[in-house]
Design an enzyme around this catalytic site. Structure first.
Site, PDB file in Angstrom:
ATOM      1  N   GLU A  61     -57.752 -12.430  -6.792  1.00  0.00           N
ATOM      2  CA  GLU A  61     -58.212 -13.492  -6.211  1.00  0.00           C
ATOM      3  C   GLU A  61     -59.753 -13.585  -6.787  1.00  0.00           C
ATOM      4  O   GLU A  61     -60.610 -14.684  -6.843  1.00  0.00           O
ATOM      5  CB  GLU A  61     -58.429 -13.437  -4.790  1.00  0.00           C
ATOM      6  CG  GLU A  61     -57.328 -13.443  -3.988  1.00  0.00           C
ATOM      7  CD  GLU A  61     -56.409 -12.108  -4.092  1.00  0.00           C
ATOM      8  OE1 GLU A  61     -55.446 -12.129  -3.515  1.00  0.00           O
ATOM      9  OE2 GLU A  61     -56.906 -11.126  -4.556  1.00  0.00           O
ATOM     10  N   PRO A 274     -50.864  -0.017 -14.912  1.00  0.00           N
ATOM     11  CA  PRO A 274     -50.476   0.095 -13.466  1.00  0.00           C
ATOM     12  C   PRO A 274     -51.349  -0.946 -12.608  1.00  0.00           C
ATOM     13  O   PRO A 274     -52.574  -0.820 -12.832  1.00  0.00           O
ATOM     14  CB  PRO A 274     -50.559   1.685 -13.027  1.00  0.00           C
ATOM     15  CG  PRO A 274     -50.442   2.389 -14.389  1.00  0.00           C
ATOM     16  CD  PRO A 274     -50.988   1.416 -15.380  1.00  0.00           C
ATOM     17  N   ARG A 275     -50.698  -1.314 -11.481  1.00  0.00           N
ATOM     18  CA  ARG A 275     -51.579  -2.284 -10.683  1.00  0.00           C
ATOM     19  C   ARG A 275     -52.546  -1.667  -9.992  1.00  0.00           C
ATOM     20  O   ARG A 275     -53.895  -2.145  -9.946  1.00  0.00           O
ATOM     21  CB  ARG A 275     -50.495  -2.850  -9.495  1.00  0.00           C
ATOM     22  CG  ARG A 275     -51.174  -3.721  -8.547  1.00  0.00           C
ATOM     23  CD  ARG A 275     -51.768  -5.156  -9.499  1.00  0.00           C
ATOM     24  NE  ARG A 275     -52.286  -6.080  -8.225  1.00  0.00           N
ATOM     25  CZ  ARG A 275     -53.003  -7.165  -8.638  1.00  0.00           C
ATOM     26  NH1 ARG A 275     -52.877  -7.461  -9.847  1.00  0.00           N
ATOM     27  NH2 ARG A 275     -53.237  -8.112  -7.674  1.00  0.00           N
ATOM     28  N   GLU A 318     -59.630  -4.802 -17.715  1.00  0.00           N
ATOM     29  CA  GLU A 318     -59.587  -4.937 -18.930  1.00  0.00           C
ATOM     30  C   GLU A 318     -58.311  -5.723 -19.254  1.00  0.00           C
ATOM     31  O   GLU A 318     -58.070  -6.000 -20.606  1.00  0.00           O
ATOM     32  CB  GLU A 318     -59.858  -3.711 -19.707  1.00  0.00           C
ATOM     33  CG  GLU A 318     -61.382  -3.466 -19.812  1.00  0.00           C
ATOM     34  CD  GLU A 318     -61.700  -2.151 -20.774  1.00  0.00           C
ATOM     35  OE1 GLU A 318     -62.497  -1.850 -20.960  1.00  0.00           O
ATOM     36  OE2 GLU A 318     -60.560  -1.233 -20.884  1.00  0.00           O
ATOM     37  N   ASN A 342     -49.454 -12.424 -11.114  1.00  0.00           N
ATOM     38  CA  ASN A 342     -50.035 -13.686 -11.887  1.00  0.00           C
ATOM     39  C   ASN A 342     -49.620 -13.994 -13.523  1.00  0.00           C
ATOM     40  O   ASN A 342     -49.970 -13.098 -14.291  1.00  0.00           O
ATOM     41  CB  ASN A 342     -51.540 -14.056 -11.979  1.00  0.00           C
ATOM     42  CG  ASN A 342     -51.965 -15.128 -12.396  1.00  0.00           C
ATOM     43  OD1 ASN A 342     -50.970 -16.228 -12.583  1.00  0.00           O
ATOM     44  ND2 ASN A 342     -53.332 -15.478 -12.564  1.00  0.00           N
ATOM     45  N   LEU A 344     -49.986 -16.559 -15.168  1.00  0.00           N
ATOM     46  CA  LEU A 344     -50.777 -17.632 -15.703  1.00  0.00           C
ATOM     47  C   LEU A 344     -51.748 -16.849 -17.012  1.00  0.00           C
ATOM     48  O   LEU A 344     -52.124 -17.303 -17.911  1.00  0.00           O
ATOM     49  CB  LEU A 344     -51.684 -18.389 -14.907  1.00  0.00           C
ATOM     50  CG  LEU A 344     -51.039 -19.256 -13.850  1.00  0.00           C
ATOM     51  CD1 LEU A 344     -51.719 -19.954 -12.911  1.00  0.00           C
ATOM     52  CD2 LEU A 344     -50.329 -20.289 -14.612  1.00  0.00           C
ATOM     53  N   GLU A 345     -52.166 -15.754 -16.510  1.00  0.00           N
ATOM     54  CA  GLU A 345     -53.223 -15.354 -17.448  1.00  0.00           C
ATOM     55  C   GLU A 345     -52.660 -14.833 -18.814  1.00  0.00           C
ATOM     56  O   GLU A 345     -53.220 -15.202 -19.732  1.00  0.00           O
ATOM     57  CB  GLU A 345     -53.831 -13.959 -16.889  1.00  0.00           C
ATOM     58  CG  GLU A 345     -54.734 -14.399 -15.638  1.00  0.00           C
ATOM     59  CD  GLU A 345     -55.373 -13.358 -14.933  1.00  0.00           C
ATOM     60  OE1 GLU A 345     -54.776 -12.023 -15.190  1.00  0.00           O
ATOM     61  OE2 GLU A 345     -56.189 -13.236 -13.970  1.00  0.00           O
TER      62      GLU A 345
END
Length: 370
Positions: A61, A274-275, A318, A342, A344-345
């Site tokens: 976000e 990792p998230r 990063e 996401n 889109l990135e």
């Protein structure tokens, strides 16, 4: 009903206290910014200008809000922008992304009435913009009591969340009607919010802000640094596993070893991100168990960085800089039943994108790409 909600919130915190304490000591979660989460904010210097409060939950976000924040300040140059986040990682990214544009960056208050009121008194915003899905009943109610307009921006409401909210529809009707405006990503998102009782004149479909994110020229220096340190070359294929959850790292590493045997060990390399930072150590142990040569981004530069099979990106903020170096990006949370992240990135960097089946957090985007 609000009293019952506050009581249940308190009981939930008490029940989860052992886990919260464990996470605080083990990973530093919840401890940082605890005073701010209680609504006690440091003095905010705005030069007497009216304040717009932008709230972002976490990293995704925060990144998505960049074009919104830029447009708001261009449209209202006489206002100050303050930014809040919920997570530690979101806070770190916000301090980087908004360091030149925000008058203050702080943690969002816990949703008790007293902490919400205390934070609103400290900030005294002219308006509040909330990114995506943050429907905090006591905070929204406190805003309405102070006649502060609140807009849900880039709003989305998944089918899973909608099913849960429907169980308490009378309460949620009161909650959502504390919103002055809801700018939803899709017609489906808007329809779900209307079904919870939002007045129709307050809902609009604006599309997804994440399509406006594009690439960030400021990340170019990091891209160059990573390329040089780890010696990524055009002769090699770099596979990036982005925002991964368990058991995705194990699946990706097994697939990577198959690629090595097919293409040759020097023709393909892997980067895993990792998230959640608290899983960096878990991912490191997993890499060691597979017998691969690997390096951590957070370690000091070493000679084997240039030849290792796998890089563990154990850093915050990063990942976007890595995408221009990749041949293929797997976007995690999609084999794990998390709902996906996401796409889109990496797509904005012109990279081939793969996901698993579970993408319900990004239904419209995934369908558009397919």
């Amino acid at each position: 009903m609000y009293l019952l909600y506050s009581l249940l919130l308190t009981l939930g915190v008490v029940a989860l206290l052992p886990r919260l304490v464990y996470d605080a000591f083990r990973h530093g979660k919840y401890v940082k910014g605890l005073r701010e989460r209680m609504g006690t904010l440091p003095a905010i210097e705005t030069g007497g200008r009216p304040v717009i409060w932008l709230h972002c939950v976490s990293v995704g976000e925060t990144q998505a809000a960049r074009p919104l924040a830029r447009a708001v300040l261009e449209r209202f140059p006489g206002h100050s922008l303050v930014v809040s986040t919920t997570t530690l990682t979101g806070q770190r990214v916000a301090r980087e992304v908004f360091r030149d544009s925000a008058s203050a960056i702080f943690y969002f208050p816990f949703d008790w009435s007293w902490s919400a009121r205390r934070a609103l008194r400290a900030v005294n915003p002219r308006a509040v913009l909330i990114m995506e899905t943050e429907l905090w009943p006591n905070f929204l109610r406190a805003c309405r009591a102070r006649s502060i307009p609140v807009a849900l921006v880039n709003g989305r409401l998944s089918e899973n969340s909608f099913r849960r909210y429907k169980l308490i529809r009378p309460f949620m009707r009161r909650v959502v009607n504390n919103l002055s405006l809801a700018l939803m990503q899709t017609e489906s998102d808007a329809a779900r919010l209307l079904a919870l009782g939002l007045s129709p004149e307050r809902a609009l479909v604006s599309g997804n802000l994440k399509f406006d994110g594009g690439t960030n020229p400021g990340e170019q220096a990091i891209t160059i640094e990573l390329k040089d340190r780890f010696h990524f070359t055009d002769e090699q294929q770099l596979v990036v596993a982005a925002s991964t959850h368990a058991p995705e790292e194990r699946i990706i590493i097994a697939a990577f070893k198959e690629l090595q045997s097919t293409l040759g060990p020097t023709r393909v390399r892997l980067l895993i991100a990792p998230r959640h930072p608290e899983r960096f150590a878990e991912a490191a142990s997993l890499l060691a168990s597979f017998g691969l040569s690997w390096a951590r981004r957070s370690d000091a530069t070493a000679a084997h960085d240039r030849t290792c099979d796998v890089i563990l990106l154990d850093s915050i903020g990063e990942l976007r800089a890595v995408y221009p170096l990749a041949s293929v990006v797997f976007v995690g949370g999609s084999i794990a039943r998390t709902g996906g992240h996401n796409v889109l990135e990496p797509a904005a960097a012109g990279v081939c994108v793969l996901t698993g089946h579970h993408t319900h957090n990004f239904v419209a985007i995934t369908e558009a790409f397919l």
